[in-house]
Design a protein around this motif. Sequence first.
Motif, PDB file in Angstrom:
ATOM      1  N   ILE A 128     -30.317 -60.206   9.382  1.00  0.00           N
ATOM      2  CA  ILE A 128     -30.957 -58.910   9.174  1.00  0.00           C
ATOM      3  C   ILE A 128     -31.901 -58.604  10.340  1.00  0.00           C
ATOM      4  O   ILE A 128     -32.027 -57.450  10.764  1.00  0.00           O
ATOM      5  CB  ILE A 128     -31.724 -58.889   7.828  1.00  0.00           C
ATOM      6  CG1 ILE A 128     -30.782 -59.325   6.690  1.00  0.00           C
ATOM      7  CG2 ILE A 128     -32.263 -57.501   7.529  1.00  0.00           C
ATOM      8  CD1 ILE A 128     -29.541 -58.498   6.578  1.00  0.00           C
ATOM      9  N   VAL A 178     -30.607 -46.734   3.905  1.00  0.00           N
ATOM     10  CA  VAL A 178     -29.891 -47.967   4.253  1.00  0.00           C
ATOM     11  C   VAL A 178     -30.823 -49.169   4.128  1.00  0.00           C
ATOM     12  O   VAL A 178     -30.460 -50.202   3.555  1.00  0.00           O
ATOM     13  CB  VAL A 178     -29.315 -47.863   5.678  1.00  0.00           C
ATOM     14  CG1 VAL A 178     -28.777 -49.205   6.134  1.00  0.00           C
ATOM     15  CG2 VAL A 178     -28.216 -46.817   5.717  1.00  0.00           C
ATOM     16  N   SER A 220     -30.586 -56.170  -1.763  1.00  0.00           N
ATOM     17  CA  SER A 220     -29.642 -57.287  -1.751  1.00  0.00           C
ATOM     18  C   SER A 220     -30.260 -58.536  -1.140  1.00  0.00           C
ATOM     19  O   SER A 220     -30.019 -59.648  -1.605  1.00  0.00           O
ATOM     20  CB  SER A 220     -28.402 -56.929  -0.941  1.00  0.00           C
ATOM     21  OG  SER A 220     -27.582 -56.121  -1.723  1.00  0.00           O
ATOM     22  N   LEU A 221     -31.059 -58.338  -0.124  1.00  0.00           N
ATOM     23  CA  LEU A 221     -31.671 -59.493   0.521  1.00  0.00           C
ATOM     24  C   LEU A 221     -32.580 -60.222  -0.452  1.00  0.00           C
ATOM     25  O   LEU A 221     -32.565 -61.456  -0.551  1.00  0.00           O
ATOM     26  CB  LEU A 221     -32.479 -59.035   1.739  1.00  0.00           C
ATOM     27  CG  LEU A 221     -33.156 -60.180   2.465  1.00  0.00           C
ATOM     28  CD1 LEU A 221     -32.106 -60.999   3.193  1.00  0.00           C
ATOM     29  CD2 LEU A 221     -34.196 -59.683   3.431  1.00  0.00           C
ATOM     30  N   VAL A 249     -31.390 -50.236   0.536  1.00  0.00           N
ATOM     31  CA  VAL A 249     -30.271 -50.994  -0.030  1.00  0.00           C
ATOM     32  C   VAL A 249     -30.250 -52.415   0.526  1.00  0.00           C
ATOM     33  O   VAL A 249     -30.092 -53.398  -0.215  1.00  0.00           O
ATOM     34  CB  VAL A 249     -28.942 -50.271   0.286  1.00  0.00           C
ATOM     35  CG1 VAL A 249     -27.766 -51.094  -0.188  1.00  0.00           C
ATOM     36  CG2 VAL A 249     -28.926 -48.904  -0.366  1.00  0.00           C
ATOM     37  N   LEU A 250     -30.445 -52.538   1.840  1.00  0.00           N
ATOM     38  CA  LEU A 250     -30.441 -53.872   2.444  1.00  0.00           C
ATOM     39  C   LEU A 250     -31.520 -54.748   1.814  1.00  0.00           C
ATOM     40  O   LEU A 250     -31.302 -55.934   1.553  1.00  0.00           O
ATOM     41  CB  LEU A 250     -30.695 -53.790   3.953  1.00  0.00           C
ATOM     42  CG  LEU A 250     -29.638 -53.148   4.826  1.00  0.00           C
ATOM     43  CD1 LEU A 250     -29.929 -53.396   6.290  1.00  0.00           C
ATOM     44  CD2 LEU A 250     -28.251 -53.667   4.486  1.00  0.00           C
ATOM     45  N   THR A 251     -32.678 -54.162   1.570  1.00  0.00           N
ATOM     46  CA  THR A 251     -33.778 -54.944   1.028  1.00  0.00           C
ATOM     47  C   THR A 251     -33.447 -55.463  -0.365  1.00  0.00           C
ATOM     48  O   THR A 251     -33.687 -56.632  -0.679  1.00  0.00           O
ATOM     49  CB  THR A 251     -35.052 -54.081   0.989  1.00  0.00           C
ATOM     50  OG1 THR A 251     -35.231 -53.508   2.271  1.00  0.00           O
ATOM     51  CG2 THR A 251     -36.263 -54.913   0.626  1.00  0.00           C
ATOM     52  N   ALA A 302     -32.347 -60.284  -3.630  1.00  0.00           N
ATOM     53  CA  ALA A 302     -31.529 -60.998  -4.619  1.00  0.00           C
ATOM     54  C   ALA A 302     -31.055 -62.336  -4.057  1.00  0.00           C
ATOM     55  O   ALA A 302     -31.104 -63.372  -4.739  1.00  0.00           O
ATOM     56  CB  ALA A 302     -30.340 -60.132  -5.024  1.00  0.00           C
ATOM     57  N   ILE A 303     -30.632 -62.339  -2.808  1.00  0.00           N
ATOM     58  CA  ILE A 303     -30.121 -63.583  -2.227  1.00  0.00           C
ATOM     59  C   ILE A 303     -31.247 -64.590  -2.015  1.00  0.00           C
ATOM     60  O   ILE A 303     -31.123 -65.766  -2.336  1.00  0.00           O
ATOM     61  CB  ILE A 303     -29.395 -63.275  -0.903  1.00  0.00           C
ATOM     62  CG1 ILE A 303     -28.089 -62.570  -1.228  1.00  0.00           C
ATOM     63  CG2 ILE A 303     -29.139 -64.547  -0.111  1.00  0.00           C
ATOM     64  CD1 ILE A 303     -27.291 -62.169  -0.040  1.00  0.00           C
ATOM     65  N   VAL A 351     -29.637 -57.172  13.128  1.00  0.00           N
ATOM     66  CA  VAL A 351     -29.184 -55.777  12.980  1.00  0.00           C
ATOM     67  C   VAL A 351     -30.362 -54.817  13.078  1.00  0.00           C
ATOM     68  O   VAL A 351     -30.266 -53.766  13.703  1.00  0.00           O
ATOM     69  CB  VAL A 351     -28.348 -55.522  11.701  1.00  0.00           C
ATOM     70  CG1 VAL A 351     -27.039 -56.257  11.753  1.00  0.00           C
ATOM     71  CG2 VAL A 351     -29.098 -55.855  10.441  1.00  0.00           C
TER      72      VAL A 351
END
Lengths: 355, 442
Positions: free
Chosen positions: B65, B410, B417-418, B413-415, B420-421, B68
């Motif tokens: 991340i 964007v 999912s991150l 959304v990235l945050t 969660a992982i 990107v």
Amino acid sequence: MTAADGVLAAILLGLTAYAILGGADFGGGVWDLLATGPRRDAQRGLIARSMGPVWEANHVWLVFVIIGLFSGFPRAFGVLSRVLVLPLALALLGIVLRGAAFAYRQYGRPDPAGRAVRGTVVWGRVFAVASTITPFVLGVAGAAVATGQLPADGSAGALAPFRSPLPLLAGALALATCAFLAAVFLCRDAEMARAGPGLVADFRRRALAAAALAGGLALAGLPVMWADAPALAGRFDRAVVPAVGSVLAGAAALILLWHRRFGAARVAAAAAPTGLLWGWGLAQYPWLAVGAVDVASGAAPPATSTAILVVLATGMILVTPALALLLRMVRRAGPIERFGDASADSRDVTSPAEA
Amino acid sequence: MLDNLTAAREQMALSLSFHIVFAVLGVGLPWLLLFAEGQALRRADPVWYALARKWAKAVAVLFAIGAVSGTVLSFEFGLLWPTFMERYGGVLGLPFTMEAFAFFLEAIFLGLYLYGWDRLSPRAHWWTGVPVAISGMASAIFVTTANAWMNAPVGVVESAGHTVVAEPLAPFVAPTAGPQVVHLLVAALMVTGFGVAAVYATGLLRGRRDAYHRRGFATGSTLALMLAPVQGVVGDWSSRAVARYQPVKFAALEGLPRTSAGAPLSLGGIYDPATGQMRGAIDIPHGLSLLLHANPTAVVSGLDVVPPADRPPVTVTHLAFDLMIGLGLGMIALALAGLWLWRRCRATSTRWFLRAVVLAAPASVGALLAGWVATEVGRQPWIVYRLLRTADAVSTQPGLELFLYATAAVYAVLTVSLVAILRRLATGAPADLARRPVEVHQ
Ligand code: HDD
Ligand code: HEM
Ligand code: HEM
């Protein structure tokens, strides 16, 4: 030859590396999107496994090109940013989504208890779709600056790069080339990983199809270029050698694929887009964006160009052996034990004493 | 409707703030990895090994991340500020070109590190981590240098809006580069340390009192708490550099409207541009003069040394600065408390301390962002101090507002999912270790 020309050559080399290595990664995403048949999951697994260790390093070539451009050719960077706003913004979106999606898909996958992080499946799709869109818009951006229809102040509008046939065709060609490169590389990876003849055959078929498509688009591009990019057409004499080289390399790749000589096919496949890029670069020189900015008007002050060239040379000396080391380690990877599980590090933790 | 300038600024603020969080972890975590894996090697210790493996996974996701979001920045420089790039891209060229190579080495060796656990000998594997750690720091140094040059530009000669001569090394000799770089690197290690410590403090609070959690906690908190007082000293150095080279920014940071002898130190408060006064601030008489010159009646420049059009937005700058200092002082206090508890061997069993460390993680990120907001907003209205105005550098393309919203969406959304992982990664010790808690005594 001035220092600025040297920097330009380095940028072109970086672009070539990105087109081949990054291109193959994009192509991997395309084949992920198009994965079909009984070995669908195995195809996706092989793609993830091949990309895992290298995609970050491959991605840096893009960063290298961008930074080289704004350092060595600041004015050209400003002009290109203005005239290519839309394709660049779309490419950026695609790059961000693809990179993030690849990582999320990999690290969100089911744990030993079988639970995946929510959204992992969706990220898998995002990865595939973003990988398909990005090379297309990058191709559009690249060819749009050759048309000479984009005034330096960006007054032609954000949509202008999409309005003429050459950029659209180049976008399609870029996409087909990425798919072709990926399929050839994957043939070899499948073979090295002893993944079974089925998987090798899948990718061989795909490579042949993509080669036909890319070759066809490249040939169709010639007359379009004559109409759409007169500046390029006028200097086509400079491009003849690399262009012919590109055609020969493409043909050689086809023949080698046919005979299942995948190792050699990789080299030939990489040479085909290289010839195309260099031919294009030579024909367009000294324009960076035709009619808008050229090397002389776009370059940084000479002292800066020289300093950058020195840094580039030193940096490459540091980076090249490291890159070779990485590729060697990846090659040494044994047969596929953990399919669909791209990284060795998802294994259960064992202590070094036990290992 | 946002005008282009506002949209571009907000977008820059958003994407830099997003990037910096990953960037600092990319700077700090590799060092912790080297430490943990080094311990595992030296002692053939499974607990340290498990910690290293776990942190390596976090590094992999965070690095992706970071890469990107950093790429976004390099495009944005052109897409949002084409005039800035045209004029000064060449000046910033050298540090950025070096940065590109630092990225290269980092990405390549990270590939070797992450995929080499089972493919390289343990010792060789450890060594592949060294260039990752070094180049992570190097890239932070190079970009911060570029930023320092924007704050205190030197070494360019211009004519008619074109840079005609640029000293290639200019960014490296920018006078604010030293303090900015050191301050940032310390901040990076602090954020990393508190971030790691907070994960294991949470585990300890939930009763997972095994060696895995205690060592994870001890490593992270020791690093961060040791550096807290250091950061105070470096911050003081930074303040002096700002006072000297960017007096207007300094006045905004401190909320000092008028040049005065015996200037007070104002805490909090809002600046009223109409009257040119600070409202609601708590003033400590002579405080600022004392702090800056060790002399209660020394003269300190205020905002009034330049016309209003050349002043930055004072309230934001001042409050962000106060927030950073407040959080920094709080962390110093926490460090003292930690030292006291540690001497009594109660550092991992005192609940309020563990809770405070959990809170210190977001607080350190807060201080990091607040510091950057103070730096960047305090530079306004200049993108390059006294050479180019931000308003003159911004793109004239329509639709920057949409670009901003798309970026925000964007990143949101990235945050999600991150998080969660990372939450899954943070859940507990590997199963085989959790079953056999090992008592350790330092
Ligand atoms: C963990 C993070 C953290 C902590 C605890 C502190 N800072 Fe800080 N500060 C930063 C993180 C930071 C930063 C984000 O890294 C900045 C932004 C730009 C820079 O160079 O560093 C910064 C900027 C910054 C500046 C402006 C530099 C410039 O504009 O060039 C000053 C004057 C200080 N700091 C002073 C301090 C003082 C006196 C602190 C007392 C405790 C302090 N900081 C704690
Ligand atoms: C002070 C602020 C910054 C620091 C400390 C910093 C540091 C870093 C670090 C350590 C990385 C490695 C990735 C990671 O570990 O997550 C990174 C990635 C990156 N940064 Fe930044 N950065 C900063 C600001 C910027 C700016 C302003 C730019 C714009 C030009 C930028 C461009 C990039 C790029 C392009 C990458 C990706 C490199 C790759 O592909 O690996 N960074 N940054
Ligand atoms: C990574 C931590 C950073 C953060 C959180 C940050 C934050 C910000 C903020 C809040 C703004 C908007 C200021 C305003 O318009 O009021 C801004 C602007 C900007 N920053 Fe930074 N910044 C960081 C680092 C950097 C670095 C390292 C560079 C350059 C090398 C940089 C270059 C810029 C530029 C070009 C602008 C736009 C022009 C301007 O508003 O002055 N920033 N940043």
